[in-house]
Design a protein around this motif. Sequence first.
Motif, PDB file in Angstrom:
ATOM      1  N   ARG A 332       0.842  -1.182   0.000  1.00 48.23           N
ATOM      2  CA  ARG A 332       0.000   0.000   0.000  1.00 48.23           C
ATOM      3  C   ARG A 332       0.887   1.245   0.000  1.00 48.23           C
ATOM      4  O   ARG A 332       2.042   1.219   0.459  1.00 48.23           O
ATOM      5  CB  ARG A 332      -0.922   0.002   1.228  1.00 48.23           C
ATOM      6  N   TYR A 333       0.312   2.340  -0.498  1.00 58.58           N
ATOM      7  CA  TYR A 333       1.055   3.602  -0.501  1.00 58.58           C
ATOM      8  C   TYR A 333       0.063   4.740  -0.334  1.00 58.58           C
ATOM      9  O   TYR A 333      -1.141   4.591  -0.594  1.00 58.58           O
ATOM     10  CB  TYR A 333       1.858   3.772  -1.799  1.00 58.58           C
ATOM     11  N   GLN A 334       0.577   5.901   0.109  1.00 62.92           N
ATOM     12  CA  GLN A 334      -0.303   7.041   0.331  1.00 62.92           C
ATOM     13  C   GLN A 334       0.443   8.367   0.154  1.00 62.92           C
ATOM     14  O   GLN A 334       1.312   8.700   0.951  1.00 62.92           O
ATOM     15  CB  GLN A 334      -0.900   6.993   1.735  1.00 62.92           C
ATOM     16  N   PRO A 335       0.104   9.157  -0.885  1.00 60.21           N
ATOM     17  CA  PRO A 335       0.616  10.530  -0.979  1.00 60.21           C
ATOM     18  C   PRO A 335      -0.285  11.465  -0.164  1.00 60.21           C
ATOM     19  O   PRO A 335      -1.460  11.179   0.084  1.00 60.21           O
ATOM     20  CB  PRO A 335       0.529  10.858  -2.477  1.00 60.21           C
ATOM     21  N   ALA A 336       0.293  12.621   0.220  1.00 63.00           N
ATOM     22  CA  ALA A 336      -0.472  13.586   1.008  1.00 63.00           C
ATOM     23  C   ALA A 336       0.147  14.971   0.888  1.00 63.00           C
ATOM     24  O   ALA A 336       1.355  15.120   0.648  1.00 63.00           O
ATOM     25  CB  ALA A 336      -0.530  13.162   2.470  1.00 63.00           C
ATOM     26  N   LEU A 337      -0.716  15.992   1.071  1.00 68.19           N
ATOM     27  CA  LEU A 337      -0.299  17.392   1.167  1.00 68.19           C
ATOM     28  C   LEU A 337      -0.820  17.957   2.481  1.00 68.19           C
ATOM     29  O   LEU A 337      -1.951  17.665   2.883  1.00 68.19           O
ATOM     30  CB  LEU A 337      -0.838  18.220  -0.004  1.00 68.19           C
ATOM     31  N   GLU A 338       0.017  18.794   3.124  1.00 68.01           N
ATOM     32  CA  GLU A 338      -0.362  19.346   4.426  1.00 68.01           C
ATOM     33  C   GLU A 338       0.040  20.816   4.527  1.00 68.01           C
ATOM     34  O   GLU A 338       1.197  21.134   4.841  1.00 68.01           O
ATOM     35  CB  GLU A 338       0.310  18.557   5.550  1.00 68.01           C
ATOM     36  N   PRO A 339      -0.864  21.755   4.287  1.00 65.97           N
ATOM     37  CA  PRO A 339      -0.575  23.161   4.612  1.00 65.97           C
ATOM     38  C   PRO A 339      -0.717  23.393   6.118  1.00 65.97           C
ATOM     39  O   PRO A 339      -1.523  22.733   6.787  1.00 65.97           O
ATOM     40  CB  PRO A 339      -1.646  23.927   3.826  1.00 65.97           C
ATOM     41  N   TRP A 340       0.043  24.366   6.651  1.00 67.48           N
ATOM     42  CA  TRP A 340       0.041  24.568   8.096  1.00 67.48           C
ATOM     43  C   TRP A 340       0.422  25.995   8.460  1.00 67.48           C
ATOM     44  O   TRP A 340       1.028  26.723   7.674  1.00 67.48           O
ATOM     45  CB  TRP A 340       1.008  23.597   8.774  1.00 67.48           C
ATOM     46  N   VAL A 341       0.069  26.379   9.683  1.00 65.54           N
ATOM     47  CA  VAL A 341       0.519  27.633  10.301  1.00 65.54           C
ATOM     48  C   VAL A 341       0.948  27.310  11.722  1.00 65.54           C
ATOM     49  O   VAL A 341       0.428  26.382  12.348  1.00 65.54           O
ATOM     50  CB  VAL A 341      -0.570  28.728  10.299  1.00 65.54           C
ATOM     51  N   ARG A 342       1.903  28.109  12.216  1.00 63.38           N
ATOM     52  CA  ARG A 342       2.428  27.887  13.561  1.00 63.38           C
ATOM     53  C   ARG A 342       2.632  29.231  14.250  1.00 63.38           C
ATOM     54  O   ARG A 342       3.242  30.143  13.683  1.00 63.38           O
ATOM     55  CB  ARG A 342       3.751  27.120  13.496  1.00 63.38           C
ATOM     56  N   LEU A 343       2.127  29.348  15.473  1.00 56.35           N
ATOM     57  CA  LEU A 343       2.217  30.574  16.258  1.00 56.35           C
ATOM     58  C   LEU A 343       3.131  30.324  17.451  1.00 56.35           C
ATOM     59  O   LEU A 343       2.930  29.366  18.205  1.00 56.35           O
ATOM     60  CB  LEU A 343       0.828  30.999  16.735  1.00 56.35           C
ATOM     61  N   ALA A 344       4.138  31.191  17.614  1.00 58.93           N
ATOM     62  CA  ALA A 344       5.066  31.081  18.737  1.00 58.93           C
ATOM     63  C   ALA A 344       4.672  32.073  19.817  1.00 58.93           C
ATOM     64  O   ALA A 344       4.461  33.254  19.548  1.00 58.93           O
ATOM     65  CB  ALA A 344       6.496  31.351  18.269  1.00 58.93           C
ATOM     66  N   LEU A 345       4.565  31.577  21.031  1.00 59.87           N
ATOM     67  CA  LEU A 345       4.176  32.404  22.177  1.00 59.87           C
ATOM     68  C   LEU A 345       5.196  32.213  23.290  1.00 59.87           C
ATOM     69  O   LEU A 345       4.914  31.577  24.302  1.00 59.87           O
ATOM     70  CB  LEU A 345       2.769  32.028  22.653  1.00 59.87           C
ATOM     71  N   GLY A 346       6.403  32.738  23.084  1.00 60.64           N
ATOM     72  CA  GLY A 346       7.466  32.520  24.055  1.00 60.64           C
ATOM     73  C   GLY A 346       7.867  31.056  24.052  1.00 60.64           C
ATOM     74  O   GLY A 346       8.108  30.465  22.994  1.00 60.64           O
ATOM     75  N   PRO A 347       7.908  30.410  25.204  1.00 59.78           N
ATOM     76  CA  PRO A 347       8.249  28.983  25.224  1.00 59.78           C
ATOM     77  C   PRO A 347       7.115  28.095  24.728  1.00 59.78           C
ATOM     78  O   PRO A 347       7.337  26.928  24.425  1.00 59.78           O
ATOM     79  CB  PRO A 347       8.543  28.715  26.710  1.00 59.78           C
ATOM     80  N   ALA A 348       5.903  28.629  24.628  1.00 60.43           N
ATOM     81  CA  ALA A 348       4.760  27.843  24.159  1.00 60.43           C
ATOM     82  C   ALA A 348       4.533  28.086  22.666  1.00 60.43           C
ATOM     83  O   ALA A 348       5.066  29.027  22.073  1.00 60.43           O
ATOM     84  CB  ALA A 348       3.510  28.211  24.946  1.00 60.43           C
ATOM     85  N   PHE A 349       3.751  27.219  22.038  1.00 62.24           N
ATOM     86  CA  PHE A 349       3.441  27.354  20.620  1.00 62.24           C
ATOM     87  C   PHE A 349       2.096  26.695  20.337  1.00 62.24           C
ATOM     88  O   PHE A 349       1.610  25.866  21.116  1.00 62.24           O
ATOM     89  CB  PHE A 349       4.536  26.723  19.747  1.00 62.24           C
ATOM     90  N   ALA A 350       1.508  27.062  19.216  1.00 63.25           N
ATOM     91  CA  ALA A 350       0.246  26.470  18.763  1.00 63.25           C
ATOM     92  C   ALA A 350       0.352  26.217  17.269  1.00 63.25           C
ATOM     93  O   ALA A 350       0.967  26.995  16.534  1.00 63.25           O
ATOM     94  CB  ALA A 350      -0.928  27.395  19.062  1.00 63.25           C
ATOM     95  N   THR A 351      -0.230  25.119  16.808  1.00 63.99           N
ATOM     96  CA  THR A 351      -0.178  24.753  15.397  1.00 63.99           C
ATOM     97  C   THR A 351      -1.577  24.397  14.899  1.00 63.99           C
ATOM     98  O   THR A 351      -2.398  23.859  15.637  1.00 63.99           O
ATOM     99  CB  THR A 351       0.745  23.538  15.163  1.00 63.99           C
ATOM    100  N   VAL A 352      -1.811  24.716  13.621  1.00 67.62           N
ATOM    101  CA  VAL A 352      -3.020  24.292  12.921  1.00 67.62           C
ATOM    102  C   VAL A 352      -2.567  23.740  11.578  1.00 67.62           C
ATOM    103  O   VAL A 352      -1.838  24.418  10.832  1.00 67.62           O
ATOM    104  CB  VAL A 352      -4.013  25.446  12.722  1.00 67.62           C
TER     105      VAL A 352
END
Length: 385
Positions: A332-352
Motif C-alpha cells: 500500500r502507498y499514500q501521498p499527502a499534502l499538508e498546509p500549516w501555520v504555527r504561532l510562537a508564544l514565548g516557550p509555548a506554541f500552537a499549530t493548525v
Amino acid sequence: MRAIVAVSLVLALASSAVAQDVAPEETVAPEEDVAPEEAVVEEPTVGEATPPDPAPEPVVPAPQEPLNLGGGASLSPPPPRVEPLFEDRPLVVRGTRLLDQRWGDAADGRVEPLHAYASFAFFAGRVHGSDTFAIAPSMGLRLALTPELDVSASWVLAYGVASVRGEFDGGDAEPEPYQGDVERVETGNPTLTFSWAPRWESIALRVGLGFALPVAALAQAPTDAASAAQRDASSIVHDAMLGMYGGRDPWRFLPERIAFFVPARIAFGNDLVAGAVDVAGGFTLPVLGGSGDVEAVLQIAGDVAFAVVPDLLRAGLRGSIAAWGLGGESERYQPALEPWVRLALGPAFATVRATFALGGDLGFGSGDSELWAIHVGGGAALDRE
C-alpha cells in the motif's frame, strides 16, 4: 720768592717724566668660571646634499637569568606561543542564531532540553465506503541528552464511529447480516527514537534509530454478526487514523506488527524562508497473531516554511508519500499534502494543520475513501539559547 716757585715747578716736571719712562707691574686677576665655547654648526651650502643620520644600532636584550627560588628550584619565562595554522571550531558557537526548525507538526522543533506537545486530529467522511467520524489525538515528549543527542517518544490514539454493513458466514448456517454504527477506541504503536542532531547557522541534520512497540491490534476474530461488526469497525478506524496523518510514519498505526526504522532529515534556509527533506526506511514483523511476513516501509517528504511575522507566525506546506507492506501480500502507498501555520508564544506554541490524502489507498480519487483531517495542537519547549 719767584725763584723758589720756579725751582719747584722744574722739579715737579722732572719727576713726572721719570714716572712715565718706568712700566707698571702686571697684576694677576683672580680665576673666574669661564663658560664653554658654543659649538659652531656649519650650514650646508646650496647644492650640497645633507648626509643621512646613521641608523641606530639594534638593541639586543640581555639574556634573562632564571629566577632562583631557592632549594634548587627556578622560575623560567614561558616559551613563546606558536599560533596554529588551522583553528578547530565547534559546530555551534554560543550566541549564533541557528536555523529555526519548528514546522507544522507539533513534534517539530529544535534540540531543546525538553519539548512536550499534543495535537488533536478531526475527520468526517468515507473510509472504504463507510461513513466515519474520528478524533485522533497524538502526544509526545523529547528530551535532550546532550546538545546533539536526544531521545523522543510518541503515541497516537483514535476514537471513531463507523457505519458498517455486511454478513457473517459461520459456515454452519445461512450468513447473518449486520448493519449499524459501531464505536471503537483504537490505539497506535508507541515509538521510541534516539537521534543525533548537529546544527549549524543555516543547516540542520537529524539522523535517528527507533522502534515501535506492537500495541495496536484489531478486534478479535469474529464468531458472530456482532463481533464481525466490531472487527470491521476496528479495521476502518485504524485506516482512518493512518489516513488522517497522511500515512506519515506508518509504523505508528500498523496493527499487530513491531517495527524498526531509521529516519533522516536535513533542513536548510534562513529566518525568512527555509526548507527540509526527510526520508525514512524500516521493516515490520508480525506479532500477536498478525498475518504476513517481514515487510518493508519507505517514505520521503519535503517541507517549506515562510516567516509571515518573524519569530511569531510561520506558514508552510509539506508534501509526502509513504509506502508500507512492501514485499508482502498487500503493498500500500499514500501521498499527502499538508498546509500549516504555527504561532510562537514565548516557550509555548500552537499549530493548525490540514492533511489531504491524495489517491493511494485512502485519499481522494481512490474510489471508496476520502481521507482528510484538521489538526490543532500545541505544546511548550525549554530552549537553551
